[in-house]
Design an enzyme around this catalytic site. Structure first.
Site, PDB file in Angstrom:
ATOM      1  N   ILE A   9       1.138  -1.447  -0.095  1.00 44.79           N
ATOM      2  CA  ILE A   9      -0.045  -0.157   0.179  1.00 44.79           C
ATOM      3  C   ILE A   9       0.615   1.149   0.428  1.00 44.79           C
ATOM      4  CG2 ILE A   9      -1.880   1.283   0.864  1.00 44.79           C
ATOM      5  CD1 ILE A   9      -2.713  -1.158   2.019  1.00 44.79           C
ATOM      6  N   THR A  17      12.610  -4.864   4.802  1.00 47.93           N
ATOM      7  CA  THR A  17      12.263  -6.347   5.214  1.00 47.93           C
ATOM      8  C   THR A  17      11.587  -6.865   4.443  1.00 47.93           C
ATOM      9  OG1 THR A  17       9.577  -5.667   5.573  1.00 47.93           O
ATOM     10  CG2 THR A  17      11.188  -5.449   7.315  1.00 47.93           C
ATOM     11  N   SER A  52       3.019  -6.802   8.788  1.00 48.90           N
ATOM     12  CA  SER A  52       1.157  -7.191   7.998  1.00 48.90           C
ATOM     13  C   SER A  52       0.445  -8.368   7.979  1.00 48.90           C
ATOM     14  CB  SER A  52       1.109  -6.210   6.930  1.00 48.90           C
ATOM     15  OG  SER A  52       1.390  -6.836   5.955  1.00 48.90           O
ATOM     16  N   THR A  70       7.743  -4.060  15.955  1.00 47.40           N
ATOM     17  CA  THR A  70       7.691  -2.917  14.784  1.00 47.40           C
ATOM     18  C   THR A  70       5.981  -2.214  15.112  1.00 47.40           C
ATOM     19  OG1 THR A  70       8.714  -4.473  13.325  1.00 47.40           O
ATOM     20  CG2 THR A  70       7.191  -2.785  12.428  1.00 47.40           C
ATOM     21  N   THR A  86      -6.564  -0.824  10.240  1.00 46.00           N
ATOM     22  CA  THR A  86      -6.803  -2.010   9.321  1.00 46.00           C
ATOM     23  C   THR A  86      -8.149  -2.144  10.544  1.00 46.00           C
ATOM     24  OG1 THR A  86      -7.112  -3.895   8.925  1.00 46.00           O
ATOM     25  CG2 THR A  86      -5.453  -3.285  11.324  1.00 46.00           C
ATOM     26  N   ASP A  87      -9.514  -2.835   9.478  1.00 44.42           N
ATOM     27  CA  ASP A  87     -10.746  -3.171  10.151  1.00 44.42           C
ATOM     28  C   ASP A  87     -10.845  -4.442  11.257  1.00 44.42           C
ATOM     29  OD1 ASP A  87      -9.953  -5.078   8.098  1.00 44.42           O
ATOM     30  OD2 ASP A  87     -12.464  -4.996   7.050  1.00 44.42           O
ATOM     31  N   GLU A  88      -9.116  -5.192  10.805  1.00 42.92           N
ATOM     32  CA  GLU A  88      -9.179  -5.775  12.229  1.00 42.92           C
ATOM     33  C   GLU A  88      -9.286  -6.014  13.302  1.00 42.92           C
ATOM     34  OE1 GLU A  88      -6.479  -9.541  10.925  1.00 42.92           O
ATOM     35  OE2 GLU A  88      -6.885  -9.133   8.166  1.00 42.92           O
ATOM     36  N   TYR A 105      -1.306  -9.889  15.068  1.00 47.23           N
ATOM     37  CA  TYR A 105      -1.697  -8.423  14.357  1.00 47.23           C
ATOM     38  C   TYR A 105      -2.300  -8.100  14.132  1.00 47.23           C
ATOM     39  CZ  TYR A 105      -2.727  -6.019   9.989  1.00 47.23           C
ATOM     40  OH  TYR A 105      -2.850  -4.994   8.899  1.00 47.23           O
ATOM     41  N   LYS A 141      -1.602  -4.500  16.278  1.00 52.99           N
ATOM     42  CA  LYS A 141      -2.753  -2.371  15.112  1.00 52.99           C
ATOM     43  C   LYS A 141      -3.092  -2.071  16.562  1.00 52.99           C
ATOM     44  CE  LYS A 141      -1.785  -1.158  11.631  1.00 52.99           C
ATOM     45  NZ  LYS A 141      -1.312  -0.652  11.124  1.00 52.99           N
ATOM     46  N   ARG A 181     -14.169 -11.638   2.852  1.00 48.77           N
ATOM     47  CA  ARG A 181     -13.814 -10.326   3.437  1.00 48.77           C
ATOM     48  C   ARG A 181     -14.347  -9.060   2.147  1.00 48.77           C
ATOM     49  NH1 ARG A 181     -12.406 -12.655   7.154  1.00 48.77           N
ATOM     50  NH2 ARG A 181     -10.215 -13.061   7.837  1.00 48.77           N
TER      51      ARG A 181
HETATM   52  P1  NAD Z   1       3.277  -4.385   4.415  1.00 48.31           P
HETATM   53  O1  NAD Z   1       3.324  -6.183   4.063  1.00 48.31           O
HETATM   54  O2  NAD Z   1       2.970  -5.041   2.160  1.00 48.31           O
HETATM   55  O3  NAD Z   1       4.158  -3.844   3.879  1.00 48.31           O
HETATM   56  C1  NAD Z   1       5.112  -3.263   4.765  1.00 48.31           C
HETATM   57  C2  NAD Z   1       6.284  -1.784   4.779  1.00 48.31           C
HETATM   58  O4  NAD Z   1       6.287  -1.980   6.083  1.00 48.31           O
HETATM   59  C3  NAD Z   1       7.367  -3.001   4.350  1.00 48.31           C
HETATM   60  O5  NAD Z   1       8.044  -2.104   2.814  1.00 48.31           O
HETATM   61  C4  NAD Z   1       8.264  -3.033   5.275  1.00 48.31           C
HETATM   62  O6  NAD Z   1       9.606  -3.248   4.684  1.00 48.31           O
HETATM   63  C5  NAD Z   1       8.259  -1.420   6.314  1.00 48.31           C
HETATM   64  N1  NAD Z   1       8.381  -1.814   7.298  1.00 48.31           N
HETATM   65  C6  NAD Z   1       8.457  -3.162   8.132  1.00 48.31           C
HETATM   66  N2  NAD Z   1       8.977  -3.277   9.460  1.00 48.31           N
HETATM   67  C7  NAD Z   1       9.832  -2.200   9.299  1.00 48.31           C
HETATM   68  C8  NAD Z   1      10.066  -0.657  10.478  1.00 48.31           C
HETATM   69  N3  NAD Z   1      10.204  -1.605  11.216  1.00 48.31           N
HETATM   70  N4  NAD Z   1      11.010  -0.376  10.002  1.00 48.31           N
HETATM   71  C9  NAD Z   1      10.847   0.194   8.972  1.00 48.31           C
HETATM   72  N5  NAD Z   1       9.800  -0.507   7.953  1.00 48.31           N
HETATM   73  C10 NAD Z   1       9.278  -1.169   7.967  1.00 48.31           C
HETATM   74  O7  NAD Z   1       2.352  -4.121   4.271  1.00 48.31           O
HETATM   75  P2  NAD Z   1       0.436  -3.333   3.379  1.00 48.31           P
HETATM   76  O8  NAD Z   1       0.120  -4.613   3.251  1.00 48.31           O
HETATM   77  O9  NAD Z   1       0.976  -2.352   2.308  1.00 48.31           O
HETATM   78  O10 NAD Z   1      -0.155  -2.436   4.682  1.00 48.31           O
HETATM   79  C11 NAD Z   1       0.537  -1.502   5.117  1.00 48.31           C
HETATM   80  C12 NAD Z   1       0.088  -1.200   6.279  1.00 48.31           C
HETATM   81  O11 NAD Z   1      -1.476  -0.708   6.115  1.00 48.31           O
HETATM   82  C13 NAD Z   1       0.346  -1.554   7.688  1.00 48.31           C
HETATM   83  O12 NAD Z   1      -0.016  -0.514   8.752  1.00 48.31           O
HETATM   84  C14 NAD Z   1      -1.085  -2.452   7.494  1.00 48.31           C
HETATM   85  O13 NAD Z   1      -1.453  -2.485   8.844  1.00 48.31           O
HETATM   86  C15 NAD Z   1      -2.179  -1.749   6.636  1.00 48.31           C
HETATM   87  N6  NAD Z   1      -3.528  -2.122   6.303  1.00 48.31           N
HETATM   88  C16 NAD Z   1      -2.959  -2.769   5.481  1.00 48.31           C
HETATM   89  C17 NAD Z   1      -3.911  -3.664   4.782  1.00 48.31           C
HETATM   90  C18 NAD Z   1      -4.258  -4.667   3.880  1.00 48.31           C
HETATM   91  O14 NAD Z   1      -5.135  -5.630   3.075  1.00 48.31           O
HETATM   92  N7  NAD Z   1      -2.689  -4.879   3.730  1.00 48.31           N
HETATM   93  C19 NAD Z   1      -5.544  -3.218   4.745  1.00 48.31           C
HETATM   94  C20 NAD Z   1      -5.993  -2.617   5.675  1.00 48.31           C
HETATM   95  C21 NAD Z   1      -4.554  -1.922   6.295  1.00 48.31           C
HETATM   96  O1  DAU Z   2      -8.977  -6.513   6.810  1.00 50.67           O
HETATM   97  C1  DAU Z   2      -7.381  -5.538   6.188  1.00 50.67           C
HETATM   98  C2  DAU Z   2      -6.592  -7.105   7.009  1.00 50.67           C
HETATM   99  O2  DAU Z   2      -6.593  -7.442   5.317  1.00 50.67           O
HETATM  100  C3  DAU Z   2      -4.830  -6.353   6.589  1.00 50.67           C
HETATM  101  O3  DAU Z   2      -5.264  -5.539   7.841  1.00 50.67           O
HETATM  102  C4  DAU Z   2      -4.204  -7.209   6.605  1.00 50.67           C
HETATM  103  O4  DAU Z   2      -2.771  -6.704   6.784  1.00 50.67           O
HETATM  104  C5  DAU Z   2      -4.259  -7.975   5.217  1.00 50.67           C
HETATM  105  O5  DAU Z   2      -2.938  -8.901   4.817  1.00 50.67           O
HETATM  106  C6  DAU Z   2      -5.541  -8.793   5.821  1.00 50.67           C
HETATM  107  O6  DAU Z   2      -5.443  -9.880   6.182  1.00 50.67           O
HETATM  108  P1  DAU Z   2      -6.379 -11.220   6.152  1.00 50.67           P
HETATM  109  O7  DAU Z   2      -6.089 -11.824   6.774  1.00 50.67           O
HETATM  110  O8  DAU Z   2      -7.985 -10.456   5.710  1.00 50.67           O
HETATM  111  O9  DAU Z   2      -5.721 -11.080   4.476  1.00 50.67           O
HETATM  112  P2  DAU Z   2      -5.482 -12.864   3.858  1.00 50.67           P
HETATM  113  O10 DAU Z   2      -4.931 -12.298   2.589  1.00 50.67           O
HETATM  114  O11 DAU Z   2      -4.508 -13.526   4.492  1.00 50.67           O
HETATM  115  O12 DAU Z   2      -6.397 -13.365   3.844  1.00 50.67           O
HETATM  116  C7  DAU Z   2      -7.555 -13.401   2.922  1.00 50.67           C
HETATM  117  C8  DAU Z   2      -8.645 -14.163   3.538  1.00 50.67           C
HETATM  118  O13 DAU Z   2      -8.141 -15.593   2.806  1.00 50.67           O
HETATM  119  C9  DAU Z   2      -8.345 -14.723   5.374  1.00 50.67           C
HETATM  120  O14 DAU Z   2      -9.999 -15.586   5.660  1.00 50.67           O
HETATM  121  C10 DAU Z   2      -8.192 -15.475   5.162  1.00 50.67           C
HETATM  122  C11 DAU Z   2      -7.941 -16.508   4.000  1.00 50.67           C
HETATM  123  N1  DAU Z   2      -7.208 -17.141   3.327  1.00 50.67           N
HETATM  124  C12 DAU Z   2      -6.012 -16.689   2.960  1.00 50.67           C
HETATM  125  C13 DAU Z   2      -4.623 -17.397   2.971  1.00 50.67           C
HETATM  126  C14 DAU Z   2      -2.967 -17.010   2.884  1.00 50.67           C
HETATM  127  C15 DAU Z   2      -7.162 -19.042   2.523  1.00 50.67           C
HETATM  128  O15 DAU Z   2      -8.163 -19.446   2.378  1.00 50.67           O
HETATM  129  N2  DAU Z   2      -6.031 -19.370   2.177  1.00 50.67           N
HETATM  130  C16 DAU Z   2      -4.468 -18.677   2.227  1.00 50.67           C
HETATM  131  O16 DAU Z   2      -3.383 -19.162   1.945  1.00 50.67           O
END
Ligand code: NAD
Ligand code: DAU
Length: 350
Positions: free
Chosen positions: A15, A39, A88, A103, A133-135, A158, A162, A222
């Protein structure tokens, strides 16, 4: 003239890279500093197209490193912080919770301290934005939605980390008058998503003809949001959101995992010229995730009515764009699924 200097943490991640790109291109008068520890989830290839932009600087560093943060904040004297850096992935938090506390909790508190220290005599026009996050709201049944008033009820290491970091952000607002704003967003998808998460994992496994692991009964739900829509919501909240407030962001786009996986199979069959139904044969139900949250769904009325933000694209179109991006960016995929990813994959799905 530079109007504002902004720190974006975690800008090399999924993101964060979309947020950095949006801000670098949309606000040439801003100076954007991307701080990332690189990372396993951070990848500067995500930002190739902006790496030489005159208003962009990358700083490699860790948000848990206090002396480093002190030097960084003194050097740039930031006007705003958009904080995305985090561990994340829920499954990784189940096998290694401590790194999430380090972290997500400690790192956030250290950033808050750095901002508080820099802005102690002048908070005018300053802003610390916590991307969450909504989690943190826990798990829904068949009915209902998460609103900004929903009580926090995190259920994975996780989401607990958060939630704790969100509490610290609000505590710094109330205790030290730190000008903060927060958002809680649903599941993102789109280009540059690390293939440990469901959608890119399924696309990559279809490409490689590997089993498609679906946890439990596959009926977990989701609410999926196009990542560029999350970036535009962050832009709206950072610039127009009210200080001290929280905004929920969602896609209004609920899918049961099994329906989503089948949809991705059909899209990939079409793009790869395979017979209809071919990829569905790869679907494999596997052991459930411990403490698996049943359903997330966001009520995004507040951001719509206050800031006029809404998701821009339809699910079908977004999933197709995503699948195409992975097929056209094989080199990116090859780079990220090397060493560390292989070890994680074998341990998680053995
Ligand atoms: P991501 O895991 O793809 O990226 C995380 C980034 O943070 C990476 O570039 C990593 O190198 C960096 N990082 C990790 N530890 C660090 C540290 N100690 N110091 C500096 N940098 C560090 O994550 P994402 O999916 O892009 O999520 C970004 C943010 O959005 C997170 O805070 C996550 O909780 C939030 N979020 C994610 C989702 C989703 O669906 N992915 C949804 C809602 C909120
Ligand atoms: O809701 C926001 C969150 O969404 C973010 O805060 C998190 O950073 C992000 O990782 C994500 O969390 P989820 O656990 O919902 O995402 P994930 O892609 O890991 O899994 C989505 C759904 O799919 C969940 O119900 C678990 C399921 N799943 C996941 C994997 C990796 C499977 O069924 N099989 C799989 O191999």
């Amino acid at each position: 003239m530079t109007k504002s200097t902004l720190l974006i943490t975690g800008g090399a991640g999924f993101i964060g890279s979309h947020v950095v790109r949006l801000f670098v291109n949309k606000y040439p008068e801003y100076r954007i500093v991307n701080l990332d520890a690189l990372t396993y989830a951070g990848n500067l290839e995500n930002l190739r197209d902006v790496e030489y932009a005159p208003n962009y600087t990358f700083e490699k560093g860790d948000i848990t490193d206090t002396p480093f943060l002190q030097t960084l904040f003194e050097k740039y004297r930031f006007d705003g912080v958009i904080h995305l850096a985090a561990e994340s992935h829920v499954d990784r938090s189940i096998s290694n919770p401590e790194s999430f506390v380090e972290t997500n909790v400690l790192g956030t508190v250290k950033l808050l301290n750095a901002a508080r220290n820099l802005w102690k005599n002048d908070r005018e026009g300053k802003r610390f934005y916590q991307v969450s996050t909504d989690e943190v709201y826990g798990s829904l049944g068949e009915e209902g939605y998460f609103t900004e008033e929903t009580r926090y009820d995190p259920r994975s290491p996780y989401s607990a980390s958060k939630a704790a970091s969100d509490h610290f952000v609000r505590a710094y607002f109330h205790t030290y008058n730190l000008p903060v704003v927060l958002s809680n967003c649903s599941n993102n998808y789109g280009p540059n998503h690390f293939p440990e998460k469901l959608i890119p994992l399924i696309i990559n496994n279809i490409r490689e003809g590997k089993p498609l692991p679906v946890y439990g009964d596959g009926k977990y739900t989701r609410d999926w949001l196009w990542v560029k829509d999350h970036a535009s919501a962050i832009d709206a909240i950072f610039h127009k959101g009210r200080t001290g407030e929280t905004y929920n962001i969602g896609g209004n786009n609920e899918w049961k995992n099994i329906d989503l996986v089948e949809k991705l199979c059909d899209i990939m069959d079409e793009l790869l010229g395979k017979p209809p139904g071919a990829s569905r044969q790869l679907i494999t139900f596997v052991k459930d995730r411990p403490g698996h949250d049943r359903r997330y769904a966001i009520d995004a009325t507040k951001i719509k009515t206050e800031l006029g933000w809404e998701p821009s694209i339809r699910a079908e179109e977004g999933f197709r764009e995503t699948a195409k991006w992975y097929l056209e960016n094989e080199a990116w995929l090859q780079h990220v699924v090397s060493g560390e990813y292989q070890r994680f994959y074998e341990q998680q799905y053995r």
